[in-house]
Every structure is written in C-alpha cells, then in structure tokens.
Design a protein around this motif. Structure first.
Motif, PDB file in Angstrom:
ATOM      1  N   SER A 257       4.867 -89.909  14.620  1.00  0.00           N
ATOM      2  CA  SER A 257       4.292 -89.158  13.514  1.00  0.00           C
ATOM      3  C   SER A 257       5.041 -89.461  12.221  1.00  0.00           C
ATOM      4  CB  SER A 257       4.364 -87.653  13.786  1.00  0.00           C
ATOM      5  OG  SER A 257       3.861 -86.935  12.669  1.00  0.00           O
ATOM      6  N   THR A 258       4.276 -89.600  11.157  1.00  0.00           N
ATOM      7  CA  THR A 258       4.884 -89.809   9.839  1.00  0.00           C
ATOM      8  C   THR A 258       5.078 -88.483   9.112  1.00  0.00           C
ATOM      9  OG1 THR A 258       2.692 -90.289   8.931  1.00  0.00           O
ATOM     10  CG2 THR A 258       4.061 -92.184   9.572  1.00  0.00           C
ATOM     11  N   GLY A 259       4.853 -87.383   9.809  1.00  0.00           N
ATOM     12  CA  GLY A 259       5.204 -86.060   9.295  1.00  0.00           C
ATOM     13  C   GLY A 259       6.664 -85.835   9.621  1.00  0.00           C
ATOM     14  N   ILE A 260       7.547 -86.398   8.800  1.00  0.00           N
ATOM     15  CA  ILE A 260       8.948 -86.502   9.176  1.00  0.00           C
ATOM     16  C   ILE A 260       9.889 -85.550   8.449  1.00  0.00           C
ATOM     17  CG2 ILE A 260       8.805 -88.879   9.999  1.00  0.00           C
ATOM     18  CD1 ILE A 260       9.726 -89.792   7.235  1.00  0.00           C
ATOM     19  N   ILE A 261       9.484 -85.037   7.325  1.00  0.00           N
ATOM     20  CA  ILE A 261      10.310 -84.120   6.549  1.00  0.00           C
ATOM     21  C   ILE A 261       9.531 -82.822   6.442  1.00  0.00           C
ATOM     22  CG2 ILE A 261      11.480 -83.758   4.335  1.00  0.00           C
ATOM     23  CD1 ILE A 261      11.336 -86.821   3.929  1.00  0.00           C
ATOM     24  N   GLN A 262      10.208 -81.680   6.496  1.00  0.00           N
ATOM     25  CA  GLN A 262       9.495 -80.405   6.507  1.00  0.00           C
ATOM     26  C   GLN A 262       8.471 -80.318   5.376  1.00  0.00           C
ATOM     27  OE1 GLN A 262      11.945 -76.920   6.701  1.00  0.00           O
ATOM     28  NE2 GLN A 262      10.196 -75.569   6.632  1.00  0.00           N
ATOM     29  N   GLY A 263       7.202 -80.178   5.773  1.00  0.00           N
ATOM     30  CA  GLY A 263       6.111 -80.020   4.810  1.00  0.00           C
ATOM     31  C   GLY A 263       5.615 -81.303   4.183  1.00  0.00           C
ATOM     32  N   ILE A 264       6.188 -82.436   4.591  1.00  0.00           N
ATOM     33  CA  ILE A 264       5.882 -83.712   3.940  1.00  0.00           C
ATOM     34  C   ILE A 264       5.553 -84.776   4.983  1.00  0.00           C
ATOM     35  CG2 ILE A 264       6.820 -85.551   2.477  1.00  0.00           C
ATOM     36  CD1 ILE A 264       8.788 -83.269   1.472  1.00  0.00           C
ATOM     37  N   ALA A 265       4.543 -85.575   4.687  1.00  0.00           N
ATOM     38  CA  ALA A 265       4.201 -86.723   5.534  1.00  0.00           C
ATOM     39  C   ALA A 265       4.139 -87.971   4.670  1.00  0.00           C
ATOM     40  CB  ALA A 265       2.870 -86.498   6.235  1.00  0.00           C
ATOM     41  N   ILE A 266       4.507 -89.079   5.280  1.00  0.00           N
ATOM     42  CA  ILE A 266       4.490 -90.353   4.561  1.00  0.00           C
ATOM     43  C   ILE A 266       3.780 -91.403   5.422  1.00  0.00           C
ATOM     44  CG2 ILE A 266       5.883 -92.033   3.277  1.00  0.00           C
ATOM     45  CD1 ILE A 266       8.165 -89.955   3.281  1.00  0.00           C
ATOM     46  N   PRO A 267       2.475 -91.243   5.623  1.00  0.00           N
ATOM     47  CA  PRO A 267       1.749 -92.257   6.387  1.00  0.00           C
ATOM     48  C   PRO A 267       1.714 -93.575   5.618  1.00  0.00           C
ATOM     49  CG  PRO A 267       0.227 -90.680   5.430  1.00  0.00           C
ATOM     50  CD  PRO A 267       1.600 -90.184   5.141  1.00  0.00           C
TER      51      PRO A 267
END
Length: 152
Positions: free
Chosen positions: A55-65
């Motif tokens: 998953s690119t949801g790697i930081i709380q509340g943030i995704a970087i696909p």
C-alpha cells in the motif's frame, strides 16, 4: 523540484471518492485530461500493479501512489484532498485525506526516488498536513507545497 510538477488542472481539493479504486479512477482523469497522449487504462493498470506490492498509504492520512510509464518524458503529479477521508487500505488502517499521485518516466529511477524522498521530508515540516487540509483553492495548495519545499 515539486513546484515544476504542480499544475492547477491536476489538483482536486474536493475528491468525491470513498475508496482506493475510486480515487485512482478519479485522479487518473486529471492526468488524462492534462496529458492527452496518456491511455487511461494503461495508467490505471500501472498504478494498481504498483499498489499490489505494498500500500502507498504510508504516512498517517497521506498516500503517495505512483507508477512508471514509458508514455511520458518527465514526471507528472496530481494532488487530491478529501475532507471526509478515503478507505485506502493504508498501512495504519486509517482513512487517507491527502493523495500525491505520480507518474514517472521509465528511464529516470534516480529522479523518481529523489522526488518521493523530497515529498516525505515535506511531511516532516510542522503543520504541512494541516495547512493542505485548510486550503480552499488549487492555487493555495500549490503555494503551500512550494513554501514547504522551500523550507527544506
């Protein structure tokens, strides 16, 4: 660096998506509309293929696909903000509110990694996340990102 990739037409501060599949579709439309040579299906396939790895949801509340495609010569970026949050299957299990989506050219892995690293550093800037969530226009989002990057 990120300032060069940001364009108001690839920013959506009112995402309507409720889950990861929907947000990939919604944000891919930003790429396709701004880069007519891109094939929507190819972009989506690349994003989903990368997402299968982790998953690119790697930081709380943030995704970087992000994905790699031979169809572009330089990186492109789309930014999406969801006030309600998106069920993203993030590593922490929490909803995602801010999405930075990237397409990278196939021939520049160093630039790809440098951009992702720079973005990760920006999320260490105090109040950057809150600042983005408070913005009411695409221009304000661009300005907040540029300011955060300049503070690095």
């Amino acid at each position: 660096m990120l300032e060069e990739l940001l364009r108001p037409e690839t920013i959506n501060i009112n995402l309507e998506s409720e889950d990861k599949d929907e947000v990939f579709e919604e944000m891919t439309e930003l790429f396709v509309a701004s880069c007519p040579g891109l094939d929507r299906s190819e972009v989506l396939d690349s994003l989903f293929e990368r997402e299968k790895k982790m998953s690119t949801g790697i930081i709380q509340g943030i995704a970087i696909p992000h994905a790699i495609t031979a169809k572009i010569k330089k990186p492109i970026c789309a930014v999406g903000i969801s006030k309600e949050g998106i069920d993203y299957e993030a590593l922490d299990g929490k909803p995602v509110h801010i999405i930075f989506m990237f397409l990278f050219p196939a021939d520049d892995a160093a630039l790809h990694l440098n951009i992702l690293k720079r973005l990760a550093l920006m999320f260490d800037v105090p109040d950057f996340y809150k600042s983005l969530m408070d913005k009411n226009s695409c221009a304000q989002v661009v300005q907040a990102i540029v300011q955060a990057e300049q503070s690095l």
